[in-house]
Design a protein around this motif. Structure first.
Motif, mmCIF file in Angstrom:
data_model
loop_
_atom_site.group_PDB
_atom_site.id
_atom_site.type_symbol
_atom_site.label_atom_id
_atom_site.label_comp_id
_atom_site.label_asym_id
_atom_site.label_seq_id
_atom_site.Cartn_x
_atom_site.Cartn_y
_atom_site.Cartn_z
ATOM 1 N N ASN A 162 -2.240 -1.727 2.064
ATOM 2 C CA ASN A 162 -2.640 -0.333 2.272
ATOM 3 C C ASN A 162 -1.774 0.306 3.347
ATOM 4 O OD1 ASN A 162 -3.869 2.107 2.238
ATOM 5 N ND2 ASN A 162 -5.898 1.399 2.829
ATOM 6 N N ILE A 163 -0.562 0.655 2.957
ATOM 7 C CA ILE A 163 0.311 1.364 3.886
ATOM 8 C C ILE A 163 -0.031 2.853 3.919
ATOM 9 C CG2 ILE A 163 2.190 2.025 2.324
ATOM 10 C CD1 ILE A 163 4.138 0.982 4.475
ATOM 11 N N GLY A 164 -0.980 3.245 3.062
ATOM 12 C CA GLY A 164 -1.429 4.632 3.049
ATOM 13 C C GLY A 164 -2.491 4.948 4.080
ATOM 14 N N LEU A 165 -2.754 4.035 5.025
ATOM 15 C CA LEU A 165 -3.749 4.286 6.065
ATOM 16 C C LEU A 165 -3.456 5.566 6.841
ATOM 17 C CD1 LEU A 165 -4.134 0.651 7.451
ATOM 18 C CD2 LEU A 165 -5.894 1.946 6.234
ATOM 19 N N ALA A 203 -4.579 3.771 -8.414
ATOM 20 C CA ALA A 203 -3.144 3.589 -8.653
ATOM 21 C C ALA A 203 -2.758 2.111 -8.682
ATOM 22 C CB ALA A 203 -2.346 4.328 -7.583
ATOM 23 N N THR A 204 -3.271 1.336 -7.723
ATOM 24 C CA THR A 204 -2.804 -0.043 -7.587
ATOM 25 C C THR A 204 -3.571 -1.034 -8.453
ATOM 26 O OG1 THR A 204 -4.251 -0.314 -5.650
ATOM 27 C CG2 THR A 204 -1.961 0.320 -5.246
ATOM 28 N N ILE A 226 3.274 -0.331 -2.081
ATOM 29 C CA ILE A 226 4.003 0.436 -1.073
ATOM 30 C C ILE A 226 4.251 1.860 -1.559
ATOM 31 C CG2 ILE A 226 6.064 0.534 0.358
ATOM 32 C CD1 ILE A 226 4.262 -1.837 0.947
ATOM 33 N N VAL A 227 4.670 1.981 -2.813
ATOM 34 C CA VAL A 227 4.934 3.311 -3.381
ATOM 35 C C VAL A 227 3.659 4.152 -3.369
ATOM 36 C CG1 VAL A 227 5.578 4.546 -5.482
ATOM 37 C CG2 VAL A 227 6.843 2.498 -4.802
ATOM 38 N N SER A 228 2.545 3.563 -3.783
ATOM 39 C CA SER A 228 1.286 4.293 -3.784
ATOM 40 C C SER A 228 0.878 4.713 -2.377
ATOM 41 C CB SER A 228 0.188 3.433 -4.417
ATOM 42 O OG SER A 228 -1.073 4.071 -4.342
#
Length: 411
Positions: A73-76, A117-118, A126-128
């Motif tokens: 979860n790099i979208g944090l 998405a994932t 990573i892209v998401s």
């Protein structure tokens, strides 16, 4: 000495984290004594560290929930940004408790989108995550312009919000303040640092700290937590045993987003802020992810990492370049201690690298009288890089972290 280190490695995670925290306090105490920079362990610095470390802690907990289920979860960062706007909007309408709920809901929506998405479409994690961060940033700018401009006359910030009433633990706060005033080595330093945990408290701060043991109990002491962690360790085996892997991944990532959104609400409800401000997250989602990695995907280690990053941030805000300059001396002591420990373990290369790094830091400390404010403001990010580099040798992420999974693979 080697036998002592071997026994230390067998301690439970919380005990090792407590040992590390005690060692860091001892280093700070020595640094205060030798440099005279009392702000390093003052109660004001500790209080600022707790408030600034809370959003990082909540973001790190969000990362812990998602990555234990196998979802990076790099979208944090983006979920925190969504949480700041949601908290400001709800808080302006209905007060601070509604602000907490608004941050949770908007962050959870970002987490749910990441899960779709994932998990469902097997988009690269990573892209998401990057896409959600970009989406969250752009969406909140649009919503702030649409909603806050008519009220605050500024598209970049909300009106000032109502905050929580602060409180302190009676008796304990006064006792720690008295000990700090005595200026006794280690005792007063420890009292000053602990005072940040008992003074100037707010409900969101108490809830945030309580979520650390709650997350541990749920993830490591319940059947639900075991199933969720199995989705990140061996989803095929978990599915063959009847675990609904997809459902557990969805739940984990949605909770992850909710926790990150709560971290955004903590920024909005900070007594020194009390409102939405564009770009106020400032990379704390990424720092929370770094704190989680530093903690080796465990709640206790995550708490120590968040406290470290929050401390450096609070120190540079309160005392500026002079305090960060004194902190370089403390970093030198830490490097020397680490070098000795690695030498005892006969890890000669690592010991040599730590010793050389300590000497370089000391050379910087000796050659300048203060750290420029431009550099001091980036001290938390620099600490993030150093800590991750030092911790990279002992990391053990979930076995199937980041790997795609399709329903029915275990059948």
């Amino acid at each position: 000495m080697t036998a002592v280190l071997d026994r230390a490695r067998t301690l439970p995670g919380w005990a090792r984290s407590a040992l590390i925290a005690a060692a860091l306090v001892a280093v700070l105490s020595v640094t205060v004594t030798l440099t005279g920079q009392t702000q390093l362990t003052s109660g004001g610095t500790a209080s600022a560290a707790v408030r600034l470390g809370l959003p990082i802690l909540l973001a790190g907990l969000g990362g812990l929930w998602a990555e234990r289920a196998g979802i990076i979860n790099i979208g944090l960062e983006g979920m925190m940004v969504l949480g700041t706007w949601g908290a400001a909007w709800a808080g302006y309408q209905w007060g601070p408790w509604a602000a907490m709920l608004g941050g949770l809901v908007f962050g959870a929506l970002g987490g749910l989108l990441h899960a779709v998405a994932t998990v469902t479409f097997n988009v690269n994690h990573i892209v998401s995550g990057v896409a959600i961060t970009l989406l969250g940033t752009g969406l909140t700018k649009y919503l702030a312009t649409l909603v806050f401009t008519p009220v605050s006359q500024n598209p970049r910030q909300s009106p000032r919000l109502e905050g929580f009433t602060e409180f302190s633990i009676p008796g304990v706060a006064e006792g720690l303040a008295a000990l700090e005033a005595q200026q006794r080595v280690f005792v007063s330093d420890l009292a000053g640092l602990l005072s940040g945990l008992v003074t100037g408290l707010t409900p969101i701060l108490v809830i945030g700290i309580a979520l650390v043991p709650v997350s541990y109990l749920v993830l490591w002491r319940t059947a639900f937590g075991l199933r969720l962690r199995s989705a990140g360790e061996s989803p095929v085996a978990a599915e063959s045993l009847g675990v609904n892997v997809v459902l557990h991944k969805y739940v984990a990532v949605t909770i992850s987003g909710a926790l990150a959104g709560l971290g955004g609400a903590a920024l909005v409800l900070n007594p020194g802020q009390l409102g939405y401000l564009e770009n106020q997250v400032g990379g704390r989602g990424y720092i929370g992810l770094a704190a989680m990695i530093f903690g080796n995907w465990r709640p206790a280690g995550l708490l120590v990492g968040s406290a470290l990053f929050g401390y450096v941030d609070g120190l540079q805000l309160r005392a500026g370049g002079e305090a960060v300059h004194a902190l370089l001396y403390g970093a030198t002591l830490v490097a020397v201690v680490v070098a000795v420990l690695w030498a005892i373990r006969r890890m000669w290369t690592a010991a040599a690298v730590a010793l050389v790094a300590g000497l370089l830091v000391y050379a910087v400390y000796w050659s300048v009288d203060t750290v420029p404010s431009e550099f001091a403001s980036y001290a938390p990010q620099l600490v993030t890089l150093i800590v991750l580099a030092a911790a990279s040798q002992r990391l053990r992420p979930p076995a199937r972290l980041g790997e795609p999974y399709r329903r029915g693979e275990g059948r």
